[in-house]
Design an enzyme around this catalytic site. Structure first.
Site, PDB file in Angstrom:
ATOM      1  N   ASN A 209       0.803  -1.433   0.277  1.00 51.67           N
ATOM      2  CA  ASN A 209      -0.065  -0.333  -0.169  1.00 51.67           C
ATOM      3  C   ASN A 209       0.824   1.095   0.096  1.00 51.67           C
ATOM      4  OD1 ASN A 209       0.484   0.563   3.118  1.00 51.67           O
ATOM      5  ND2 ASN A 209      -0.459  -1.561   3.337  1.00 51.67           N
ATOM      6  N   ASP A 277      -3.718  -6.360   4.308  1.00 57.64           N
ATOM      7  CA  ASP A 277      -5.410  -7.712   4.775  1.00 57.64           C
ATOM      8  C   ASP A 277      -5.150  -8.782   4.399  1.00 57.64           C
ATOM      9  OD1 ASP A 277      -7.011  -5.499   6.345  1.00 57.64           O
ATOM     10  OD2 ASP A 277      -8.068  -4.846   4.328  1.00 57.64           O
ATOM     11  N   LYS A 287      10.095 -15.486 -10.914  1.00 55.22           N
ATOM     12  CA  LYS A 287       9.465 -14.113 -10.746  1.00 55.22           C
ATOM     13  C   LYS A 287       8.748 -14.913 -11.983  1.00 55.22           C
ATOM     14  CE  LYS A 287      10.319 -10.062 -14.495  1.00 55.22           C
ATOM     15  NZ  LYS A 287      11.306  -9.736 -15.115  1.00 55.22           N
ATOM     16  N   PHE A 322      -5.051   3.137  14.377  1.00 57.08           N
ATOM     17  CA  PHE A 322      -5.825   4.306  13.683  1.00 57.08           C
ATOM     18  C   PHE A 322      -6.414   3.148  11.819  1.00 57.08           C
ATOM     19  CE2 PHE A 322      -2.265   5.321  15.913  1.00 57.08           C
ATOM     20  CZ  PHE A 322      -2.150   6.680  15.146  1.00 57.08           C
ATOM     21  N   LYS A 336     -14.964   0.580  14.042  1.00 55.71           N
ATOM     22  CA  LYS A 336     -13.537  -0.109  13.740  1.00 55.71           C
ATOM     23  C   LYS A 336     -13.713  -0.185  15.451  1.00 55.71           C
ATOM     24  CE  LYS A 336      -8.899  -0.395  12.279  1.00 55.71           C
ATOM     25  NZ  LYS A 336      -7.851   0.535  10.894  1.00 55.71           N
TER      26      LYS A 336
END
Length: 416
Positions: A209, A277, A287, A322, A336
């Site tokens: 991310n 997640d 590869k 957070f 949450k």
């Protein structure tokens, strides 16, 4: 919080090649809101002109005990007005003077008169710094309550490489903030996670991310400035903040293992990391080639929900989560907060300018289990971190409540 705002800092500058860095240090202290008065040794003037410091501070750089018939008590007047006394760079010569109590110029005489927090940042040749006499003088200063900002290793002006280079200016400024900050987290163990985890797909690719880790690093820095022992578990490539124990990880599983190892001894846990997640169900040993069809279907499996697991596991710990959202910010964050048994959640809409991943600022909303809500304006991430730590202090089971007023000034002289 701007702990240096409105504070008077005496900055001693000695005669070494690192004296040129004192100008930038002076500028940074002024930008933090401090009133800086520079005291130069005669040798320092051989490396940098007093006019440089006078221009940066708006007040003359002082050099002489008796300057044009001025007050013979200049050193006393300076010492009485000082909130912080800092010598950077500090040479072997000034360290010897301080250890012996010699007072033969304005800087060394003022050093004997100050009662405020005092810091020294040595800078010299690697062999000089390692010399037994220098190390003994530093030990004497530590016993007397001085904070020593250790030099760093690197290439030195003399052409050698080793420990002796003046500490990074961010480290020095952070040590100044710590000396004047309320030590309301003193003796507490704060565990922080930061950065975005990476889940390998093959030896050259991963699923990740956009998290930079800057918010977590700011939290670790802020907690250290307020006296905490800090461990930062990071999936970011950022350099570690000042004087913080660093644990490097890459995947969600590695972060989970590191968190579990440290969780039981933690007092406050700040889970700022953006943990993946999902991860690939299998990792290719080689590869993955594009092939002829130009399509690749990945099978993903969930990673461990670290925050939820900690929420079930916690006993005395304060757990802060957070929520980086793109829609329904408050509703998603409140859910949450409840689902994961958090004591506080920090919510931010990452689509807002100044609040997204990689930004140096943040715009947060703090949500509490009792329904309270506190909206923070756009702040630097360090400022936001201090506001978050302030919010943690309002929780009824904050373990450092009895120290909210902070220690006496002498107790602020911790080694930097």
């Amino acid at each position: 919080m701007r702990f240096l705002e409105g504070k008077t800092i005496l900055l001693g500058v000695c005669g070494g090649i690192a004296a040129y860095k004192a100008a930038d240090l002076c500028r940074q202290l002024v930008q933090e809101g401090a009133a800086v008065q520079v005291l130069m040794t005669a040798e320092a003037e051989e490396f940098i002109a007093p006019l440089t410091f006078s221009t940066l501070t708006g007040r003359p750089a002082l050099k002489e005990m008796f300057n044009g018939g001025g007050s013979p008590l200049t050193h006393i007047d300076l010492a009485n007005k000082a909130d912080l006394f800092l010598i950077a760079p500090a040479t072997a010569n000034i360290l010897a003077k301080l250890a012996l109590g010699l007072a033969d110029d304005l800087l060394s005489t003022t050093a004997l008169a100050v009662t405020c927090p005092a810091l020294v940042a040595p800078a010299m040749n690697v062999n000089m710094y390692a010399n037994a006499a220098v190390q003994e003088n530093l030990a004497v200063l530590r016993r007397r309550g001085w904070s020593i900002i250790e030099p760093e290793e690197g290439f030195l002006a003399c052409g050698t490489t080793g420990k002796g280079r003046l500490a990074g200016l961010e480290r020095i400024v952070a040590a100044c903030r710590r000396s004047l900050a309320p030590q309301d987290y003193r003796e507490l163990f704060v565990l922080v996670t930061a950065g975005g985890t990476r889940e390998p797909l093959d030896p050259v690719r991963y699923i990740g991310n956009y998290s930079s880790g800057k918010m977590g690093y700011a939290l670790a820095q802020a907690a250290w400035e307020r006296g905490a022992r800090v461990t930062l578990i990071s999936a970011s490539s950022l350099p570690p903040p000042s004087e913080v124990e660093m644990v490097r990880v890459e995947t969600a599983e590695e972060m989970w293992n590191a968190v579990v190892k440290n969780f039981d001894k933690a007092d406050v846990v700040l889970k700022a990391a953006a943990v993946a997640d999902f991860r690939p169900a299998s990792r290719s040993a080689q590869k993955i080639k594009k092939g002829d069809n130009h399509k690749l279907i990945l099978e993903l499996e969930p990673t461990v929900d670290i925050l939820a697991s900690l929420g079930r596991r916690k006993e005395r710990q304060i757990l802060v989560g957070f929520a980086a959202e793109t829609e329904e910010l408050l509703a998603n964050a409140r859910q949450k907060l409840e689902d994961k048994r958090l004591d506080l959640i920090v919510a931010n809409d990452v689509t807002r300018p100044g609040a997204g991943f990689g930004s140096d600022t943040n715009i947060c909303t703090l949500l509490f289990p009792d329904g309270r809500k506190e909206e923070l304006p756009r702040l630097t991430k360090l400022e936001a971190a201090h506001r978050i730590l302030d919010a943690v202090k309002t929780l009824p089971h904050f373990p450092g409540r009895e120290r909210e007023k902070g220690p006496e000034r002498e107790e602020c002289r911790n080694d930097a």
